[in-house]
Each structure stands twice: as structure tokens, then as C-alpha cells.
Design a protein around this motif. Structure first.
Motif, PDB file in Angstrom:
ATOM      1  N   LEU A  21       0.832  -1.210   0.000  1.00  9.84           N
ATOM      2  CA  LEU A  21       0.000   0.000   0.000  1.00  9.84           C
ATOM      3  C   LEU A  21       0.866   1.259   0.000  1.00  9.84           C
ATOM      4  O   LEU A  21       0.613   2.197  -0.763  1.00  9.84           O
ATOM      5  N   ILE A  22       1.871   1.283   0.860  1.00  8.60           N
ATOM      6  CA  ILE A  22       2.749   2.452   0.963  1.00  8.60           C
ATOM      7  C   ILE A  22       3.457   2.705  -0.362  1.00  8.60           C
ATOM      8  O   ILE A  22       3.484   3.833  -0.865  1.00  8.60           O
ATOM      9  N   LYS A  23       3.998   1.653  -0.958  1.00  6.17           N
ATOM     10  CA  LYS A  23       4.692   1.805  -2.243  1.00  6.17           C
ATOM     11  C   LYS A  23       3.723   2.240  -3.331  1.00  6.17           C
ATOM     12  O   LYS A  23       4.016   3.134  -4.124  1.00  6.17           O
ATOM     13  N   GLY A  24       2.544   1.619  -3.371  1.00  7.30           N
ATOM     14  CA  GLY A  24       1.568   1.939  -4.401  1.00  7.30           C
ATOM     15  C   GLY A  24       1.097   3.375  -4.344  1.00  7.30           C
ATOM     16  O   GLY A  24       1.017   4.065  -5.378  1.00  7.30           O
ATOM     17  N   VAL A  25       0.791   3.862  -3.152  1.00 10.92           N
ATOM     18  CA  VAL A  25       0.343   5.246  -2.988  1.00 10.92           C
ATOM     19  C   VAL A  25       1.466   6.213  -3.343  1.00 10.92           C
ATOM     20  O   VAL A  25       1.253   7.221  -4.032  1.00 10.92           O
ATOM     21  N   THR A  26       2.664   5.909  -2.888  1.00  9.49           N
ATOM     22  CA  THR A  26       3.823   6.758  -3.189  1.00  9.49           C
ATOM     23  C   THR A  26       4.063   6.821  -4.697  1.00  9.49           C
ATOM     24  O   THR A  26       4.247   7.907  -5.267  1.00  9.49           O
ATOM     25  N   ARG A  30       3.692  10.090  -7.328  1.00 14.23           N
ATOM     26  CA  ARG A  30       4.795  10.471  -8.211  1.00 14.23           C
ATOM     27  C   ARG A  30       4.321  10.523  -9.660  1.00 14.23           C
ATOM     28  O   ARG A  30       4.558  11.496 -10.374  1.00 14.23           O
ATOM     29  N   GLU A  31       3.601   9.492 -10.094  1.00 17.03           N
ATOM     30  CA  GLU A  31       3.155   9.403 -11.478  1.00 17.03           C
ATOM     31  C   GLU A  31       2.115  10.456 -11.838  1.00 17.03           C
ATOM     32  O   GLU A  31       2.184  11.062 -12.906  1.00 17.03           O
ATOM     33  N   VAL A  32       1.144  10.666 -10.977  1.00 16.89           N
ATOM     34  CA  VAL A  32       0.025  11.555 -11.296  1.00 16.89           C
ATOM     35  C   VAL A  32       0.335  13.016 -11.004  1.00 16.89           C
ATOM     36  O   VAL A  32       0.020  13.897 -11.800  1.00 16.89           O
ATOM     37  N   LEU A  33       0.968  13.279  -9.871  1.00 13.56           N
ATOM     38  CA  LEU A  33       1.192  14.664  -9.453  1.00 13.56           C
ATOM     39  C   LEU A  33       2.651  15.100  -9.493  1.00 13.56           C
ATOM     40  O   LEU A  33       2.961  16.248  -9.190  1.00 13.56           O
ATOM     41  N   GLY A  34       3.553  14.182  -9.823  1.00 11.32           N
ATOM     42  CA  GLY A  34       4.970  14.531  -9.874  1.00 11.32           C
ATOM     43  C   GLY A  34       5.588  14.762  -8.505  1.00 11.32           C
ATOM     44  O   GLY A  34       6.594  15.462  -8.382  1.00 11.32           O
ATOM     45  N   LYS A  35       5.016  14.147  -7.475  1.00  5.79           N
ATOM     46  CA  LYS A  35       5.521  14.349  -6.108  1.00  5.79           C
ATOM     47  C   LYS A  35       6.763  13.500  -5.852  1.00  5.79           C
ATOM     48  O   LYS A  35       6.868  12.357  -6.305  1.00  5.79           O
ATOM     49  N   ASP A  36       7.681  14.058  -5.113  1.00  5.79           N
ATOM     50  CA  ASP A  36       8.932  13.400  -4.766  1.00  5.79           C
ATOM     51  C   ASP A  36       8.674  12.316  -3.716  1.00  5.79           C
ATOM     52  O   ASP A  36       8.182  12.623  -2.618  1.00  5.79           O
TER      53      ASP A  36
END
Length: 67
Positions: A21-26, A30-36
Motif C-alpha cells: 500500500l505504501i509503495k503503491g500510494v507513493t 509520483r506518477e500523477v502529481l509529480g511528487k517526490d
């Protein structure tokens, strides 16, 4: 700095499932919003069935009524 709080009932969610879950959300942030990923925080809270309500009753009661 995204902060995601996932709440699940305390019904034996494994460490491996939590890690997924943690990896998937992270990865999704990253993919959708470009978050680090280095500044993305994910917290998983396990909630007892009697502390989670649906349909005007706690989950334990709700499930018992539906069977």
C-alpha cells in the motif's frame, strides 16, 4: 510534501500488504502529481471493528446483522 492517511479495520493486514500500500500510494503520487517519493508520507491506521461505523452501527454489529 504529501501526507496520505489510510485507515483499515484491524483484521490481520500483513506487513507485506502495508508495504505494498505504501509503495503503491507513493508511486501513484509520483506518477500523477509529480511528487517526490522522498517527501511523501503514508500512514496506515488499523481501527478496531467496534470503532468504525457504517449504517448507524459499528462494523461488527453491521456484519452480524447482514448474515
Amino acid at each position: 510534501m504529501p501526507y496520505v492517511n489510510i485507515k483499515v479495520t484491524d483484521e490481520g493486514v500483513t506487513v507485506a500488504q502495508k508495504s505494498e500500500l505504501i509503495k503503491g500510494v507513493t508511486d501513484l503520487l509520483r506518477e500523477v502529481l509529480g511528487k517526490d517519493p522522498d517527501t511523501t508520507f503514508v500512514v496506515i491506521d488499523e481501527v478496531p471493528l467496534t470503532d468504525w461505523g457504517v449504517g448507524g452501527m459499528n462494523v461488527a454489529q453491521y456484519r452480524a446483522q447482514r448474515t
